[in-house]
Design a protein around this motif. Structure first.
Motif: not given
Length: 169
Positions: A45-51, A53-60, A62-75
């Motif tokens: 919710s606070g992920w930014n790139t040069h001020g 906001p990053v269209k981002g996603f983060g989740a756990l 299978f209780g063991q893998f953290i996945i972060l995703m950033a849609d860079e089509t906007a920034a």
């Protein structure tokens, strides 16, 4: 073990969205998982790139893998914003006493459970048929959403490990 995860990925993110997969050295408890999900939500919710906001996603997963995703089509994600994502993963490492950066630890689905195997023990596992060409492997080197959807959990024979099996066969 239910390996369906694609429906948990965000809709509206480009197939080219950048992906980072971090594998924990152990399964998180339910309490830990809930706390980590909160940390990831706060981070995204606070992920930014040069001020911007990053269209981002983060989740756990299978209780063991953290996945972060950033849609860079906007920034696009800058080095500083990537560094901030690494900081949150390092915070999780310290808080929960796990290793999230060990690329020498491999994850497989064996007997309906996620099993961790050090790369150094792979040949032994292959020779003793613990790992076979059909064993499912978590390919944490996927780079984007499309690869995450289609090439994350794959049979060993379809991964870079296929060469290792060919050498020991």
């Amino acid at each position: 073990m239910n390996l369906e995860y694609k429906s948990l990925l965000p809709e509206g993110f480009a197939a080219s969205s950048r992906v980072w997969v971090y594998q924990a050295s152990r399964l998180f408890s339910i309490n830990e998982a809930l706390q980590i999900e909160g940390m990831l939500e706060d981070f995204v919710s606070g992920w930014n790139t040069h001020g911007t906001p990053v269209k981002g996603f983060g989740a756990l997963f299978f209780g063991q893998f953290i996945i972060l995703m950033a849609d860079e089509t906007a920034a696009g994600v800058s080095g500083c914003s990537t560094d901030s994502s690494v900081r949150v993963i390092k915070q999780i490492e310290q808080t929960y006493q796990v290793n999230m950066f060990d690329r020498q630890m491999l994850a497989f689905v064996v007997k309906d459970k996620i099993q961790m195997l050090p790369l150094a023990h792979l040949n032994h596992a292959i020779e003793n048929n613990f790992v076979t060409p059909g064993t499912l492997y978590f390919n944490n080197m996927v780079l984007n959403k499309e690869e995450l959807e289609n090439k994350w959990i794959i049979p060993v024979k379809d991964s870079w490990l296929a060469k290792k099996i060919a050498k020991t066969a």
